[in-house]
Design a protein around this motif. Sequence first.
Motif, PDB file in Angstrom:
ATOM      1  N   PHE A 144     -35.225   5.643  32.149  1.00 42.20           N
ATOM      2  CA  PHE A 144     -35.606   6.766  33.011  1.00 42.20           C
ATOM      3  C   PHE A 144     -36.146   7.927  32.190  1.00 42.20           C
ATOM      4  O   PHE A 144     -37.241   8.427  32.426  1.00 42.20           O
ATOM      5  CB  PHE A 144     -34.387   7.199  33.828  1.00 42.20           C
ATOM      6  N   ILE A 185     -39.489   7.169  30.279  1.00 41.91           N
ATOM      7  CA  ILE A 185     -40.681   7.086  31.127  1.00 41.91           C
ATOM      8  C   ILE A 185     -41.083   8.464  31.640  1.00 41.91           C
ATOM      9  O   ILE A 185     -42.264   8.828  31.642  1.00 41.91           O
ATOM     10  CB  ILE A 185     -40.418   6.095  32.272  1.00 41.91           C
ATOM     11  N   VAL A 217     -42.893  10.308  28.941  1.00 40.88           N
ATOM     12  CA  VAL A 217     -44.316   9.971  28.856  1.00 40.88           C
ATOM     13  C   VAL A 217     -45.108  10.734  29.906  1.00 40.88           C
ATOM     14  O   VAL A 217     -46.191  11.274  29.629  1.00 40.88           O
ATOM     15  CB  VAL A 217     -44.510   8.450  29.021  1.00 40.88           C
ATOM     16  N   LEU A 271     -45.595  14.299  28.740  1.00 43.57           N
ATOM     17  CA  LEU A 271     -46.582  14.430  27.662  1.00 43.57           C
ATOM     18  C   LEU A 271     -48.003  14.348  28.195  1.00 43.57           C
ATOM     19  O   LEU A 271     -48.921  14.938  27.628  1.00 43.57           O
ATOM     20  CB  LEU A 271     -46.378  13.311  26.642  1.00 43.57           C
ATOM     21  N   HIS A 272     -48.204  13.571  29.251  1.00 45.00           N
ATOM     22  CA  HIS A 272     -49.555  13.333  29.773  1.00 45.00           C
ATOM     23  C   HIS A 272     -49.515  13.587  31.281  1.00 45.00           C
ATOM     24  O   HIS A 272     -49.360  12.656  32.069  1.00 45.00           O
ATOM     25  CB  HIS A 272     -49.931  11.871  29.484  1.00 45.00           C
ATOM     26  N   ALA A 305     -51.312  13.973  33.781  1.00 40.71           N
ATOM     27  CA  ALA A 305     -52.112  13.262  34.777  1.00 40.71           C
ATOM     28  C   ALA A 305     -51.404  12.001  35.245  1.00 40.71           C
ATOM     29  O   ALA A 305     -51.686  11.494  36.330  1.00 40.71           O
ATOM     30  CB  ALA A 305     -53.484  12.910  34.199  1.00 40.71           C
ATOM     31  N   TRP A 306     -50.501  11.466  34.440  1.00 42.36           N
ATOM     32  CA  TRP A 306     -49.814  10.229  34.800  1.00 42.36           C
ATOM     33  C   TRP A 306     -48.471  10.467  35.463  1.00 42.36           C
ATOM     34  O   TRP A 306     -47.749   9.523  35.738  1.00 42.36           O
ATOM     35  CB  TRP A 306     -49.568   9.377  33.552  1.00 42.36           C
ATOM     36  N   ALA A 345     -47.257  11.261  38.361  1.00 39.61           N
ATOM     37  CA  ALA A 345     -46.879  10.676  39.652  1.00 39.61           C
ATOM     38  C   ALA A 345     -46.489   9.220  39.483  1.00 39.61           C
ATOM     39  O   ALA A 345     -45.451   8.775  39.975  1.00 39.61           O
ATOM     40  CB  ALA A 345     -48.035  10.801  40.634  1.00 39.61           C
ATOM     41  N   LYS A 346     -47.315   8.463  38.759  1.00 38.48           N
ATOM     42  CA  LYS A 346     -47.031   7.034  38.649  1.00 38.48           C
ATOM     43  C   LYS A 346     -45.798   6.766  37.789  1.00 38.48           C
ATOM     44  O   LYS A 346     -44.983   5.906  38.128  1.00 38.48           O
ATOM     45  CB  LYS A 346     -48.235   6.318  38.068  1.00 38.48           C
ATOM     46  N   THR A 347     -45.648   7.498  36.684  1.00 35.07           N
ATOM     47  CA  THR A 347     -44.448   7.300  35.873  1.00 35.07           C
ATOM     48  C   THR A 347     -43.200   7.644  36.674  1.00 35.07           C
ATOM     49  O   THR A 347     -42.165   6.997  36.533  1.00 35.07           O
ATOM     50  CB  THR A 347     -44.497   8.170  34.614  1.00 35.07           C
ATOM     51  N   PHE A 348     -43.334   8.654  37.556  1.00 35.36           N
ATOM     52  CA  PHE A 348     -42.191   9.022  38.390  1.00 35.36           C
ATOM     53  C   PHE A 348     -41.799   7.856  39.302  1.00 35.36           C
ATOM     54  O   PHE A 348     -40.613   7.562  39.462  1.00 35.36           O
ATOM     55  CB  PHE A 348     -42.538  10.264  39.207  1.00 35.36           C
ATOM     56  N   ILE A 349     -42.826   7.180  39.877  1.00 29.70           N
ATOM     57  CA  ILE A 349     -42.517   6.034  40.746  1.00 29.70           C
ATOM     58  C   ILE A 349     -41.810   4.941  39.952  1.00 29.70           C
ATOM     59  O   ILE A 349     -40.805   4.368  40.398  1.00 29.70           O
ATOM     60  CB  ILE A 349     -43.810   5.497  41.379  1.00 29.70           C
ATOM     61  N   ILE A 350     -42.315   4.634  38.732  1.00 29.13           N
ATOM     62  CA  ILE A 350     -41.691   3.568  37.933  1.00 29.13           C
ATOM     63  C   ILE A 350     -40.248   3.934  37.620  1.00 29.13           C
ATOM     64  O   ILE A 350     -39.319   3.124  37.760  1.00 29.13           O
ATOM     65  CB  ILE A 350     -42.484   3.325  36.639  1.00 29.13           C
ATOM     66  N   PHE A 388     -38.015   3.640  40.612  1.00 30.63           N
ATOM     67  CA  PHE A 388     -37.763   2.236  40.931  1.00 30.63           C
ATOM     68  C   PHE A 388     -36.670   1.669  40.039  1.00 30.63           C
ATOM     69  O   PHE A 388     -35.753   0.991  40.502  1.00 30.63           O
ATOM     70  CB  PHE A 388     -39.063   1.451  40.762  1.00 30.63           C
TER      71      PHE A 388
END
Lengths: 83, 165, 114
Positions: free
Chosen positions: C47, C50, C53, C56-57, C59-60, C62-67, C70
């Motif tokens: 958790f 991810i 990451v 640090l970036h 723009a990503w 939202a998607k890292t949050f979903i991963i 999950f």
Amino acid sequence: MSWYIAIGIITIGVILTLIRALKGPTPADRMVAVDSMTTITTALLVLLGLYFKRYIYLDIALVYAVLAFVATLAVARYMEGGL
Amino acid sequence: MGKLSRFIFTTLVLFILWLFLTSTFKSQEVLIGLIFSAIIALFAYNSFTEQGLKNLSPKKVFCAFLYLPYFFWQMIKANFDVAYRVLHPKMPISPGIVHVKTKMKTDLGKLVVANSITLTPGTLTLDVIGDDMLIHWIHVKTTDVEKASEEIPGVFEKCLKEFLE
Amino acid sequence: MILNVIGWFLIYFGAVFLFLGALGIVRFPDVYNRLQAGTKCTTLGAFSAIIGVGILHPAWLAKTFIIALFILLTNPISSHALGRASYRSGVKLWEKSVVDKCKEFAECVEERNE
């Protein structure tokens, strides 16, 4: 430099779980080790995605996490005798 | 609950998930996402939710926001606990399986309590049979059902009782 | 700048706990203790790494949050399924275990007797 240290620590973790998966006396031990290995690998994939600056790695990590979850549940049901 | 409210709640959850996954606000993508969330929700709302829009009442959302920091704090404590036991040369563990009773009535409540127990210091839910939970405890303090129920799920249930029931 | 520091801190925090979880899987004596170390440490470790990451970036994020969400939701469930399956398939507890209340329940024991 800090990339190599972080990725190195996580890779050592994967190798340790692999040792337990190869050694484990019962099938349950091996499955526990493989389950942890998939979670660690998901984190490693996300880190590698930022290292190589490839957005596609995040999709791979997501699909990998979903498949690992389903696979673990399937093996657990099989061990229970319900499949 | 009304079918419409359950349908709308399912659509909303799926649509938010879509927004997070695509992480863009282009009108075409948003429109397609909305249409497909509605189609999937049409088939899935029956098994997805029982309470519908009631889940979003202000009281519940507020309680969830109160619960989350506490939960994360417990999780961090659990990790330092495991780290201490792993790194200690003699491994101070005395494991055992204890039996506790839960007060939660709904299935969702039991699921959240079981998951919270798994992620907090030293405990792991092995089985849930009706109201009884079998819990693997890495350092058993008491084997009595009443005292163990006070010790393990007691704290969580006080928080979650408000939020889920 | 400050986001950079927070992101790296979270990544290292996660990496160290992932390592400790793996070490626990090697060191602990029986299936259930290994499951404890494996679940708790890998969940928080993955958790925070991810989310780090994502910070640090941005723009990503939202998607890292979903991963990460999950993993946070599904990891306890799969560990619960594995623990139950290994108890019902007859894996013994460690010999120094203190108590085993599971024997009192018919649901747990029936498959062991076969």
